[in-house]
Structure formats: structure tokens, C-alpha cells
Scaffold this motif. Structure first.
Motif, PDB file in Angstrom:
ATOM      1  N   THR A  58     -12.144  -0.788  12.090  1.00  0.00           N
ATOM      2  CA  THR A  58     -12.515  -2.204  12.076  1.00  0.00           C
ATOM      3  C   THR A  58     -12.270  -2.819  10.699  1.00  0.00           C
ATOM      4  OG1 THR A  58     -14.229  -1.814  13.743  1.00  0.00           O
ATOM      5  CG2 THR A  58     -14.402  -3.839  12.453  1.00  0.00           C
ATOM      6  N   ILE A  59     -12.645  -2.081   9.655  1.00  0.00           N
ATOM      7  CA  ILE A  59     -12.424  -2.569   8.285  1.00  0.00           C
ATOM      8  C   ILE A  59     -10.941  -2.704   7.995  1.00  0.00           C
ATOM      9  CG2 ILE A  59     -12.680  -1.945   5.842  1.00  0.00           C
ATOM     10  CD1 ILE A  59     -15.378  -0.616   6.660  1.00  0.00           C
ATOM     11  N   GLU A  60     -10.140  -1.725   8.443  1.00  0.00           N
ATOM     12  CA  GLU A  60      -8.685  -1.782   8.221  1.00  0.00           C
ATOM     13  C   GLU A  60      -8.072  -2.999   8.902  1.00  0.00           C
ATOM     14  OE1 GLU A  60      -7.595   2.989   7.769  1.00  0.00           O
ATOM     15  OE2 GLU A  60      -7.463   2.005   9.728  1.00  0.00           O
ATOM     16  N   ALA A  69     -13.476  -3.791   0.186  1.00  0.00           N
ATOM     17  CA  ALA A  69     -13.227  -2.875   1.300  1.00  0.00           C
ATOM     18  C   ALA A  69     -12.381  -1.691   0.838  1.00  0.00           C
ATOM     19  CB  ALA A  69     -12.538  -3.620   2.439  1.00  0.00           C
ATOM     20  N   ARG A  70     -11.358  -1.966   0.037  1.00  0.00           N
ATOM     21  CA  ARG A  70     -10.505  -0.878  -0.453  1.00  0.00           C
ATOM     22  C   ARG A  70     -11.293   0.066  -1.360  1.00  0.00           C
ATOM     23  NH1 ARG A  70      -6.775  -5.100  -1.261  1.00  0.00           N
ATOM     24  NH2 ARG A  70      -6.929  -4.914  -3.538  1.00  0.00           N
ATOM     25  N   ILE A  71     -12.137  -0.507  -2.194  1.00  0.00           N
ATOM     26  CA  ILE A  71     -12.942   0.323  -3.088  1.00  0.00           C
ATOM     27  C   ILE A  71     -13.905   1.197  -2.286  1.00  0.00           C
ATOM     28  CG2 ILE A  71     -14.765   0.257  -4.836  1.00  0.00           C
ATOM     29  CD1 ILE A  71     -13.412  -2.237  -5.988  1.00  0.00           C
ATOM     30  N   ALA A  72     -14.506   0.609  -1.244  1.00  0.00           N
ATOM     31  CA  ALA A  72     -15.463   1.362  -0.424  1.00  0.00           C
ATOM     32  C   ALA A  72     -14.786   2.524   0.285  1.00  0.00           C
ATOM     33  CB  ALA A  72     -16.120   0.423   0.595  1.00  0.00           C
ATOM     34  N   LEU A  73     -13.591   2.298   0.834  1.00  0.00           N
ATOM     35  CA  LEU A  73     -12.885   3.373   1.537  1.00  0.00           C
ATOM     36  C   LEU A  73     -12.383   4.436   0.558  1.00  0.00           C
ATOM     37  CD1 LEU A  73     -10.869   1.396   4.253  1.00  0.00           C
ATOM     38  CD2 LEU A  73     -12.960   2.738   4.543  1.00  0.00           C
ATOM     39  N   ILE A 102      -6.838   5.154  -1.399  1.00  0.00           N
ATOM     40  CA  ILE A 102      -7.713   5.595  -0.314  1.00  0.00           C
ATOM     41  C   ILE A 102      -7.272   6.965   0.196  1.00  0.00           C
ATOM     42  CG2 ILE A 102      -8.456   5.098   2.061  1.00  0.00           C
ATOM     43  CD1 ILE A 102      -8.130   2.099   1.372  1.00  0.00           C
ATOM     44  N   ALA A 103      -5.987   7.151   0.330  1.00  0.00           N
ATOM     45  CA  ALA A 103      -5.476   8.394   0.910  1.00  0.00           C
ATOM     46  C   ALA A 103      -5.486   9.570  -0.061  1.00  0.00           C
ATOM     47  CB  ALA A 103      -4.054   8.169   1.422  1.00  0.00           C
ATOM     48  N   ARG A 104      -5.271   9.312  -1.349  1.00  0.00           N
ATOM     49  CA  ARG A 104      -5.049  10.398  -2.314  1.00  0.00           C
ATOM     50  C   ARG A 104      -6.151  11.456  -2.361  1.00  0.00           C
ATOM     51  NH1 ARG A 104      -4.282   7.634  -6.613  1.00  0.00           N
ATOM     52  NH2 ARG A 104      -2.001   7.667  -6.704  1.00  0.00           N
TER      53      ARG A 104
END
Length: 373
Positions: A58-60, A69-73, A102-104
Motif C-alpha cells: 500500500t505504501i509503495e 515513506a522511503r526512510i521508514a521502509l 530500501i533493498a540494500r
């Protein structure tokens, strides 16, 4: 029941449609999971995975452009990266995120990503994602093969410096090709414990003297003798190729006929060199530089480039032809891009006048009678 209340709260947050509410709920559920992660059953972990994945999705979809949002993920990815019981579905979702921050964390560390997950990511994601995977503490050959098939030099360098990354012969074949133009990669590859001896010898045959010296200085004690012996074999092989007996009779006749017919020119010489026609190349270069085979042959035999560069400049050849002549000295392997670049720079600094003067001196010296002892 706690599980039901979590699911209900997430559902309510999603329906609320507020980014702030989504992020707040994500943090609450994450904190709740991390609080007792070691004690949850497989069913409970799956439940947390379902609700967290839905929140992330949902956030994405609605708020990923939001910095918060990016910081939270990214924070969530960092928290879950080292958790052995992290919900696999959540980890996979984070790993596939196009935002590398986010992925790293999970790409680099999470044990929840399987070899199949890593291969899929290696085949579909970009360079930064592949670099993150390449730094994992343990990688099997099937994963490194998938990473190397994307042909990113940065990924190859990361893998060869990662002692936990196992590599296959086919993977090394890709690395060795890249190492021809990357001296640092050649050195790091040459000191790998799992590099097959025949591929180490292949690397050393095409390596420059500088690379060979650096490699020997970096060799760990248990590899020192093997690398030293491989260098000796590679050098001996090159020496044999350059010094073996040659018959120039046919080449002399052929080149003389070309000259008589007005067809001996740079293009013809370049063709000889590219086809590795050693004898024809030597004779044609001797003619075009107004020298002799006795002068040109030793220059072709030498592992150094400078004398041959002088002859080519005296013959008024372009760099393309000169590079082909340099390569013609080797029946296998090549100088590599870095070595060719250095030779090109040296070639550009030689004037035609100085080249002619030097070649004339060599010509006189080659015909002078030997002094009596």
C-alpha cells in the motif's frame, strides 16, 4: 486474539488512506514483531508477513515518493536484515524494491533470501542491487554465475574480493575477459584460492609485467609457489613463441611482388597483422620503414613495446595498424586495453624525425661487424 487484532488494525489503517497512518501502523506492527521474533511460531510469522507485506504494498503504491515513506521502509529493511525469523515474503518484497536504500540491507545480509531469490534478482535488477548481493558473506556458484552474466565490471570486482563468494570456471571465464583491460581486477583474480590453475595460467599469459609483479607481491604464502611457477611458465611460453625459428623466404617473395605491383601499403600491412601473419608482417614493416628484417625481427621478439613503436612511427603508420602489429607478436592472448592505452600515449609522443634517426642507428649497428674479443 492478538493476531486478529493486528489484522484488523492494518485493515483499518489501509482504509483510512492516510500516509501518516500507514507509516505509524507499519512501525507499530514491526516493533511488535521484533519484540518477540524468536518466540513466534511459523504460523504467527506468516501472519505478520501477510499484514506487513500488505502495508508495504500500500505504501509503495500510494506514498513511496514521500521521503518519510522511503526512510521508514529503509529502516524496516535494516531491522529485518539480521533477523533469522523475518517473514520471507516481507524480505522478498523489500529486496525487490527499486529504491536501493530500501533493498540494500536485506540484499546484503538477510538469510531469508534463497538462492532462487538471489538469481531472480540478479537477472532482473540493476547494477546497485547486484553490487549489494555481491557483498553477501556467502554465495554459491549458481548465484555468482547469474551475477557475472550481467557483465558489470563493478560486480566482478566486488565478487573477486569477497572470500565468501564461490565462483565456477564459467564465471571465471567472464572475469578473465574483463581482467584483460582491468589490471586491478587481474591482480585480485590471480590471488583467488579457488581460481583453477589452468585459468590462473591463462590470466598470466595475457597479463603485463606490472600485473605479474603486483600479483606475486600480493600472493598469500600458500599460493606463492603456484603463482611464481605459473608466471615462469607464462613467460617461457611467450619467449618460445617470439623466438622460435621462422622462415621468411615465402614472405619475402610475396611482399616483394606486392611492392613491384604497387600494392604494398599500410592497409595491406594492417591486414597481415590482424590475421597474425607474423612473417609477412615483419617483412612488410621492414619495407615500409625502409629498414631490414634483421632490425625489425628483434623488435617483434621483444616483450617491450617501445622499439616497435619507433619502427611503426618511422613507417608513418597510424595507431590502428600499430596496435595490430603489437598484438601480432602473440599467438594467444593480448596486451589488454590498459597496456594498449599506455603504448598509444607513448606512440603519440614519438616524432617521425626521431623515429627515423633511431631506426637508422639500429640499421647501422645491425650491419656492423662484431668486435673481436
Amino acid at each position: 486474539m492478538l493476531e486478529r487484532s493486528i489484522a484488523d488494525e492494518v485493515e483499518a489503517a489501509i482504509k483510512a488512506g492516510s500516509t501518516e497512518k500507514h507509516l505509524d501502523t507499519l512501525k507499530q506492527v514491526t516493533d511488535l514483531f521484533l519484540l518477540s521474533a524468536d518466540g513466534y511460531s511459523g504460523e504467527q510469522i506468516e501472519l505478520f508477513g501477510d499484514v506487513l507485506e500488505r502495508l508495504i504494498r500500500t505504501i509503495e503504491l500510494r506514498a513511496l515518493a514521500d521521503v518519510a515513506a522511503r526512510i521508514a521502509l529503509a529502516e524496516m529493511s535494516t531491522q529485518f536484515a539480521s533477523i533469522k525469523q523475518a517473514p520471507p515474503a516481507v524480505v522478498r518484497r523489500l529486496a525487490h524494491n527499486d529504491e536501493i536504500s530500501i533493498a540494500r540491507p536485506v540484499l546484503t545480509e538477510s538469510a531469508r533470501l534463497t538462492a532462487e531469490d538471489l538469481i531472480e534478482l540478479a537477472q532482473t535488477k540493476g547494477e546497485q542491487h547486484l553490487l549489494a548481493i555481491s557483498g553477501r558473506w556467502w554465495l554459491t556458484e549458481i548465484v555468482t554465475d547469474a551475477l557475472l552474466k550481467r557483465h558489470y565490471p563493478s560486480v566482478s570486482r566486488r565478487l573477486v574480493t569477497n572470500p565468501g563468494a564461490r565462483m565456477s570456471a564459467s564465471g571465471y571465464a567472464i572475469v578473465l575477459k574483463q581482467a584483460e583491460s582491468d589490471p586491478d581486477l587481474a591482480v585480485e583474480t590471480g590471488i583467488r584460492v579457488d581460481l583453477p590453475p589452468e585459468q590462473r595460467l591463462q590470466l598470466l599469459r595475457s597479463a603485463t609485467e606490472v600485473v605479474r609483479t603486483r600479483l606475486l607481491s600480493r600472493a598469500p604464502p600458500h599460493l606463492f609457489e603456484e603463482i611464481r611457477n605459473a608466471i615462469a611458465i607464462a613467460v617461457a611460453s611467450a619467449d618460445r613463441e617470439m623466438s622460435k625459428v621462422r622462415d621468411f623466404t615465402a614472405a619475402r617473395r610475396f611482399v616483394a611482388q606486392l611492392k613491384e605491383d604497387g600494392e604494398l601499403n599500410e592497409a595491406r600491412l594492417c591486414g597481415f597483422a590482424r590475421q597474425k601473419k607474423y612473417e609477412e608482417t615483419v617483412v612488410a614493416l621492414a619495407e615500409l620503414s625502409q629498414s631490414t628484417i634483421d632490425v625489425i625481427r628483434p623488435l617483434m621478439q621483444s616483450l617491450r613495446d617501445d622499439g616497435l613503436l619507433v619502427a611503426c612511427r618511422a613507417a608513418k603508420l597510424g595507431w590502428e595498424t600499430t596496435a595490430a602489429i603489437l598484438e601480432c607478436r602473440y599467438s594467444a592472448g593480448s596486451l589488454g586495453a590498459a597496456e594498449l592505452a599506455r603504448a598509444k600515449s607513448h606512440f603519440a609522443g614519438i616524432t617521425a624525425e626521431n623515429a627515423r634517426r633511431m631506426l637508422t642507428f639500429w640499421q647501422v649497428r645491425s650491419t656492423a661487424p662484431a668486435r673481436a674479443n
